[in-house]
Design an enzyme around this catalytic site. Structure first.
Site, PDB file in Angstrom:
ATOM      1  N   LYS A  69       0.849  -1.205   0.000  1.00 47.20           N
ATOM      2  CA  LYS A  69       0.000   0.000   0.000  1.00 47.20           C
ATOM      3  C   LYS A  69       0.881   1.249   0.000  1.00 47.20           C
ATOM      4  CE  LYS A  69      -4.029   1.794   2.634  1.00 47.20           C
ATOM      5  NZ  LYS A  69      -4.893   1.547   3.810  1.00 47.20           N
ATOM      6  N   SER A 144      -9.922   1.365   2.689  1.00 43.92           N
ATOM      7  CA  SER A 144      -9.076   2.245   1.910  1.00 43.92           C
ATOM      8  C   SER A 144      -7.980   1.531   1.135  1.00 43.92           C
ATOM      9  CB  SER A 144      -8.427   3.284   2.821  1.00 43.92           C
ATOM     10  OG  SER A 144      -7.540   2.640   3.747  1.00 43.92           O
ATOM     11  N   SER A 168     -10.166  -1.219   6.797  1.00 42.66           N
ATOM     12  CA  SER A 168      -9.565  -1.036   5.471  1.00 42.66           C
ATOM     13  C   SER A 168      -8.807  -2.220   4.914  1.00 42.66           C
ATOM     14  CB  SER A 168      -8.637   0.174   5.471  1.00 42.66           C
ATOM     15  OG  SER A 168      -9.408   1.334   5.339  1.00 42.66           O
TER      16      SER A 168
HETATM   17  N1  GLN Z   1     -13.488   3.331   6.041  1.00 39.70           N
HETATM   18  C1  GLN Z   1     -12.982   3.736   7.330  1.00 39.70           C
HETATM   19  C2  GLN Z   1     -12.658   5.198   7.288  1.00 39.70           C
HETATM   20  O1  GLN Z   1     -12.903   5.800   6.324  1.00 39.70           O
HETATM   21  C3  GLN Z   1     -11.795   2.918   7.708  1.00 39.70           C
HETATM   22  C4  GLN Z   1     -10.575   3.308   6.994  1.00 39.70           C
HETATM   23  C5  GLN Z   1      -9.390   2.497   7.385  1.00 39.70           C
HETATM   24  O2  GLN Z   1      -9.517   1.449   8.018  1.00 39.70           O
HETATM   25  N2  GLN Z   1      -8.234   3.025   7.066  1.00 39.70           N
HETATM   26  O3  GLN Z   1     -12.158   5.742   8.221  1.00 39.70           O
END
Ligand code: GLN
Length: 473
Positions: A69, A144, A168
């Site tokens: 990532k 994400s 995410s």
């Molecule tokens: N979708 C969640 C957010 O927008 C989790 C994101 C994540 O785990 N980085 O915060």
């Protein structure tokens, strides 16, 4: 070489060690697939151009390529966390998780697309544009870590690293039909991960199967002097085994399996509960009374921490700088131009939640809820070995579908955020298709129960026999 693409990472490593497969050819095959994808899934933000130096013979990961990532700092390699504000940033050092995997013999294949600063559930908040779901290119891969999930599902990488702050890793793994594991908070060093919410962020693997997840995790865990929140892992991560679930007590939290879960997802979930019983597990409904408040608490705590973490991006030290007449103008214009809409929204939410006069009412209260959620899990684990839920309330939604409705987008995390608040490990495994799209089955356990989680996930995986090859075609 197309056959080699069908091998799991563990199988490929074994063949390389046995001299049946060339690490260089495997790397080149994946490199070609990853590079050719460019405009299609948009899973990569950078692909290695030269074949890297391969590890010495006998290295456990044997040179098997790894996608990482974007937010993991990688020395000399673009690392922007999906943001324009870090344009051109090439860190002078490598994140501990990535370095440990390289030490074990993984080779860096490329950096993967993600929501900006890991804020999002659809990978539509990236400065590099959205990622598409390999099962249906009109749909999101989840977020994400959408690029990592799509790359593994589509066979552009054998495995990948992601991060999970509120879901995410697990949610995109579910939406792309692969395995995703969020380890216990502190199990893997956060050193060199561009921070979103430091009390929640955890690195973890995206893989095609549970064995690969264990293998990748094994080489990342452990205390790191560069991250004071990292912990020595008690024992070793074992490769999963088991043929049944006899004696295993599974709890099904009613708060995370009822309203709001799409019917196709619920049917797939219930079918797997029945399968778990056939395999010898006992399955019983339980309660996490504070779980319904977890999402609200998360959307105060995570933005609060983000607003502090993101204060460092001011155009002075790294990335983008918009010149202005005075220093304050340079700061504000750089941040105005460099941050996307969702990041600005979170900074405003977080700054508000932390502001004097509101601190107790919002941030303080959210921390109390967080403690209650963790206590709920502790109480449940006195009766149950593991808890299970659907990973995400729906299958992959259409690109653009939730972009104008942040609350609907935030609800994608309803089943994953409670474990994040409690700091406990959770894994998502593919749970069959609903209307032709993957659904995920989530298992979670007490802190440092990764081996138990992996074993149970492995037994279910064998029994489910999910075939993800369609997405690699
Ligand atoms: N979708 C969640 C957010 O927008 C989790 C994101 C994540 O785990 N980085 O915060």
């Amino acid at each position: 070489m197309s056959d080699a693409i069908e091998l799991t990472a563990a199988q490929a490593a074994e063949r390389i060690r046995d001299g049946e497969l060339s690490a260089r050819e495997l790397f080149d095959a994946y490199r070609a697939r990853a590079a050719a994808d460019a405009g299609d899934l948009n899973a990569f933000t950078w692909v290695a151009d030269a074949a890297p130096e391969l590890p010495a013979n006998g290295a456990p990961l044997a040179g098997v390529p790894l996608a990482v990532k974007d937010l993991f700092c990688t020395e000399g390699v673009p690392s922007q966390s999906g943001s324009k504000i870090l344009e051109g940033y090439r860190p002078p050092y490598t994140a501990t998780a990535v370095r440990r995997l390289a030490d074990a013999g993984a080779t860096l294949l490329g950096k993967t697309n993600q929501d900006e600063f890991a804020m999002g559930s659809s990978n539509e908040n990236s400065a590099f544009g959205p990622v598409k779901n390999p099962w249906d290119r009109e749909r999101v891969p989840g977020g994400s870590s959408g690029g990592s999930a799509a790359a593994v599902a589509a066979g552009l990488a054998p495995w990948a690293l992601g991060t999970d702050t509120g879901g995410s890793i697990r949610q995109p793994a579910a939406l792309c039909g692969i395995v995703g594991l969020k380890p216990t908070y502190g199990a893997i060093s956060r050193y060199g991960m561009i921070a979103f919410a430091s009390s929640l962020d955890q690195a973890g693997p995206f893989t095609r199967d549970v064995t690969d997840a264990a293998l990748l995790l094994r080489h990342m865990v452990g205390r790191d002097p560069c991250d004071s929140t990292s912990l020595a892992y008690p024992g070793e991560i074992a490769l999963p085994q088991g043929v049944d679930l006899r004696g295993l007590k599974l709890g099904v939290p009613q708060e995370l399996t009822g309203d709001g879960i799409e019917s196709g997802v619920r049917e797939a979930f219930n079918a797997t509960l029945a399968l778990a019983e056939q395999l010898g597990a006992s399955v019983e409904t339980c309660s996490l009374p504070h779980a319904p408040h977890a999402l609200s608490a998360y959307y105060l705590i995570a933005p609060a921490e983000a607003s502090a973490n993101l204060a460092r991006f001011d155009g002075v030290r790294y990335g983008l700088r918009v010149d202005a007449d005075d220093l304050l103008g340079m700061y504000t214009q750089t941040r105005e131009a460099g941050f996307g809409a969702e990041v600005k929204r979170r900074i405003m939410l977080g700054t508000y939640a932390l502001s004097s006069g509101y601190y107790d009412a919002y941030y303080g209260r959210a921390q109390q809820v967080r403690t209650k959620v963790a206590e709920d899990f502790r109480a449940a684990f006195e009766r149950f070995d593991l808890l299970v839920t659907p990973t995400a309330p729906s299958v992959a939604f259409r690109l653009g579908e939730k972009l104008d409705d942040p609350l609907a987008m935030y609800l994608s995390d309803v089943c994953t955020v409670p474990m994040s608040l409690a700091g406990i490990p959770a894994i998502s495994i593919p749970n069959g298709l609903s209307d032709g799209l993957p659904t995920g089955f989530q298992l979670c356990g007490p802190a440092f129960s990764e081996n138990r989680l992996l074993d149970a996930a492995y037994v279910l995986e064998q029994a489910l026999g999910f075939d993800g090859s369609e997405a690699r075609a």
